[in-house]
Enzyme design. Structure first.
Site, PDB file in Angstrom:
ATOM      1  CD  GLU A   1      -2.668   1.503   2.399  1.00 29.91           C
ATOM      2  OE1 GLU A   1      -2.996   2.379   2.487  1.00 29.91           O
ATOM      3  OE2 GLU A   1      -2.587   0.716   3.454  1.00 29.91           O
ATOM      4  CB  VAL A   2       1.937   3.946  -2.920  1.00 31.29           C
ATOM      5  CG1 VAL A   2       2.227   5.020  -2.639  1.00 31.29           C
ATOM      6  CG2 VAL A   2       2.707   3.006  -2.859  1.00 31.29           C
TER       7      VAL A   2
END
Length: 155
Positions: A116-117
């Site tokens: 996840e960014v």
């Protein structure tokens, strides 16, 4: 992906990793009792089982799901474009709580682990056991956002 023009993703820090698990309580016990992670506040607006932990300068987000592909999202512009150029599919979602919005972009590494960014630096790290919020990913040029309201302790 090797040799893709344009280099790596334009990131400033790694805030946390997300792990999809079959049993959040069992995983929560493991990460607390074995690795010393501390449970922290998780936005109530998230509509699936999970837990957030923090220690050693990084967070772990435990996500309970038998089918991680069923977690719907949309895509963020710059990083999404870069991922597409690299041939990496992604999904995005925005979570809002207490007037703070977090944009999230999810994709998988070659072994299927979810990455996840996000702009999670806008979220305070609030220990579940109480205490003051901790700001771990502050940018030097920006003041920290206001903390999310916390419940008052019982009298």
């Amino acid at each position: 992906m090797k040799g893709t023009s344009g280099g790596v993703l334009p990131l400033t820090s790694l805030n946390h990793i997300s792990l999809v698990c079959r049993n959040v309580e069992r995983s929560l016990d493991f990460y607390q009792d074995v690795l010393g992670f501390i449970p922290i506040r998780r936005p109530e607006s998230l509509k699936f089982d999970g837990a957030w932990l923090f220690n050693y300068g990084i967070g772990i987000h435990l996500l309970q799901s038998e089918d991680p592909e069923a977690m719907p999202c949309e895509c963020m512009a710059t990083v999404e474009r870069k991922l597409r150029e690299m041939g990496i599919p992604c999904i995005q979602r925005t979570v809002e709580e207490g007037g703070i919005s977090v944009d999230q972009l999810f994709f998988h590494d070659p072994d299927g682990f979810m990455i996840e960014v996000c702009n999670c630096d806008v979220l305070p790290v609030i220990p579940l056991a109480g205490g003051d919020p901790v700001w771990v990913c502050k940018r030097a040029t920006e003041p920290p956002p206001q903390p999310l309201p916390t419940a008052s302790p019982p009298p």
